[in-house]
Design an enzyme around this catalytic site. Structure first.
Site, PDB file in Angstrom:
ATOM      1  N   ASP A   1      24.934  19.544 -53.485  1.00 33.52           N
ATOM      2  CA  ASP A   1      23.722  18.718 -53.447  1.00 33.52           C
ATOM      3  C   ASP A   1      23.120  18.640 -52.045  1.00 33.52           C
ATOM      4  OD1 ASP A   1      25.760  17.277 -52.341  1.00 33.52           O
ATOM      5  OD2 ASP A   1      25.395  15.445 -53.487  1.00 33.52           O
TER       6      ASP A   1
ATOM      7  N   LYS B   1      31.572   5.385 -43.896  1.00 35.57           N
ATOM      8  CA  LYS B   1      30.462   4.455 -43.660  1.00 35.57           C
ATOM      9  C   LYS B   1      30.849   3.312 -42.700  1.00 35.57           C
ATOM     10  CE  LYS B   1      28.269   5.375 -48.123  1.00 35.57           C
ATOM     11  NZ  LYS B   1      29.226   6.038 -48.982  1.00 35.57           N
TER      12      LYS B   1
END
Ligand code: GTP
Length: 326
Positions: free
Chosen positions: A110, A161
Site C-alpha cells: 500500500d 507511534k
C-alpha cells in the site's frame, strides 16, 4: 530478486473506497497501485513475485494472473485466515517451498514509491544481518513506526507511534525489507504474527543483527484518505516521472479521461483526476478531487479534498469536504 508483497489487509481506514476493492488495487491517477508497483519492481530487476492475498483475494488473480503481462513470474498465495504481516510472509514462502531459498524482499502493498529495491537488496548482501529494513527520515514521527539504529546502522530499538518528544530517532519504517531464512525461521509456524509487533522484537531479544538502510526516495502510504489524496497528487503533478497518468491534462495537475464531460463553467483546482464517464455540471467547484468512473457531480456542487468511488452521484449545490464516498 524475489519479492513477497503483502496485499491481504482489510484497508479499514480507507473505507468505503476499499469496500469492493482491496487497497492495493485502488486506482492512483487512473491506474491500480499494484500495477504501478509490479512495473517498478520489474524495472528494478525483480523477476519472481509472490502476492500474499487474503481480503477480496480473487481480484488479484483476475487482474494479474501469472504476471506475464508485467514480465514477471507471479504466484498468488491465499491465507486460510488473516495471519498478520509476518505470518503471511512465512505462509506464502512455505506454500511456494521458498522458506530456505535465500534472502527474500518483502514489501507492503500500500505504498506509492520510487524507492529502488535493488539498493536495499545490495545493502543487505553487504551485512551479516538477518534482516535489513528500509527507513526514511520524517519531521514528525508520531504517526509512524520508528526504527532507531547506531552509527553502523545496526538497529537497537523499535517504537510504535511515539508521543512527541519521546522518539529515539527520526527514521521510520518505510515498508520494505530483506529477510534471511534465519529471520523467517523466527516467525511462528502457525497463527497470527506481525512484523513490527512480533518478529522484530523477538529478533532484537535474541540479539540477531538487524540493519537499517536509509533512503530519501518519495514514499507515500495510501492507507488513509489524506495519504490516498497525497499519492494521487504526486502522480498528477508529475513528481514521479516514471508514473504515467491515464487521461488528458487540461491544466497543470488537472486530468480527466477523454470521455469525461466537464461544463466550461466548472472550476477545477489541482490536483484533479476524473475517470472515464465522469460528468461535472455547471458552476461546480472541485479542489483536490479524485473521482473513479461514472461519477456525476451536479451543478454548483462544491467539493474539497474528496475521493469518490465509481458510480457516486453528488447532488446539485451539495458541499462535501474531506471525505471518501462510495
Ligand atoms: P487498515 O485496516 O486500514 O489498518 O489497513 P491494512 O491492515 O489493510 O494495512 P496495513 O497498513 O495495516 O498493512 C500493511 C500492508 O500489509 C498492507 O499492504 C496490507 O494489505 C498488508 N497486510 C496487513 N495485514 C495482512 C494479513 O493479515 N495478511 C496479508 N497477506 N497481508 C496483510
Amino acid at each position: 530478486m524475489r519479492a513477497v508483497i503483502l496485499v491481504g489487509g482489510l484497508g479499514t481506514r480507507l473505507r468505503p473506497l476499499t469496500n469492493q476493492l482491496p487497497k492495493p488495487l485502488v486506482p492512483i491517477a487512473g491506474e491500480a497501485l499494484m500495477s504501478r508497483t509490479l512495473r517498478r519492481l520489474q524495472r528494478q530487476g525483480v523477476r519472481h513475485v509472490i502476492l500474499a492475498v487474503q481480503y477480496l483475494a480473487e481480484q488479484f488473480l483476475a487482474a494479474y494472473g501469472d504476471g506475464s503481462a508485467f514480465g514477471l513470474n507471479l504466484q498468488i498465495v491465499q491465507e486460510p485466515e488473516p495471519l498478520g504481516t509476518a505470518g503471511a510472509v512465512r505462509y506464502a514462502l512455505a506454500q511456494t517451498k521458498l522458506l530456505d531459498a535465500g534472502p527474500i524482499l518483502v514489501l507492503n502493498g500500500d505504498e506509492l514509491t520510487d524507492f529502488d529495491v535493488a539498493q536495499l537488496w545490495q545493502a543487505h548482501a553487504q551485512t551479516a544481518g538477518v534482516a535489513t529494513i528500509a527507513v526514511r527520515e520524517v519531521a514528525d514521527t508520531s504517526a509512524f513506526g520508528v526504527v532507531a539504529s547506531d552509527e553502523q546502522q545496526r538497529v537497537y530499538a523499535f517504537q510504535e507511534k511515539p508521543a512527541p518528544g519521546t522518539a529515539l530517532a527520526n527514521t521510520i519504517n518505510s515498508g520494505a525489507y530483506v529477510f534471511a531464512p534465519a529471520a523467517l525461521a523466527q516467525i511462528p509456524v502457525q497463527g497470527f504474527a506481525m512484523l513490527e509487533r512480533d518478529l522484530f522484537p523477538s529478533l532484537l531479544a535474541a540479539q540477531a543483527p538487524i540493519y537499517a538502510y536509509q533512503h530519501s526516495a518519495y514514499s507515500q502510504d495510501i492507507g488513509t484518505l489524506a495519504g490516498y489524496l497525497a499519492a494521487n497528487e504526486a502522480v498528477l503533478m508529475g513528481r514521479l516521472p516514471q508514473e504515467p497518468v491515464h487521461g488528458i491534462q487540461y491544466a497543470a495537475g488537472v486530468w480527466a479521461a477523454a470521455d469525461a464531460q466537464i461544463s466550461p463553467s466548472a472550476q477545477l483546482i489541482a490536483p484533479i483526476m476524473l475517470g472515464s464517464g465522469c460528468v461535472v455540471g455547471e458552476n461546480a467547484r472541485l479542489e483536490r478531487v479524485v473521482a473513479w468512473e461514472r461519477v456525476t457531480i451536479e451543478a454548483a456542487a462544491s467539493l474539497t479534498n474528496v475521493a469518490l468511488a465509481s458510480d457516486v452521484l453528488i447532488a446539485h449545490h451539495a458541499t462535501v469536504e474531506g471525505l471518501a464516498l462510495g
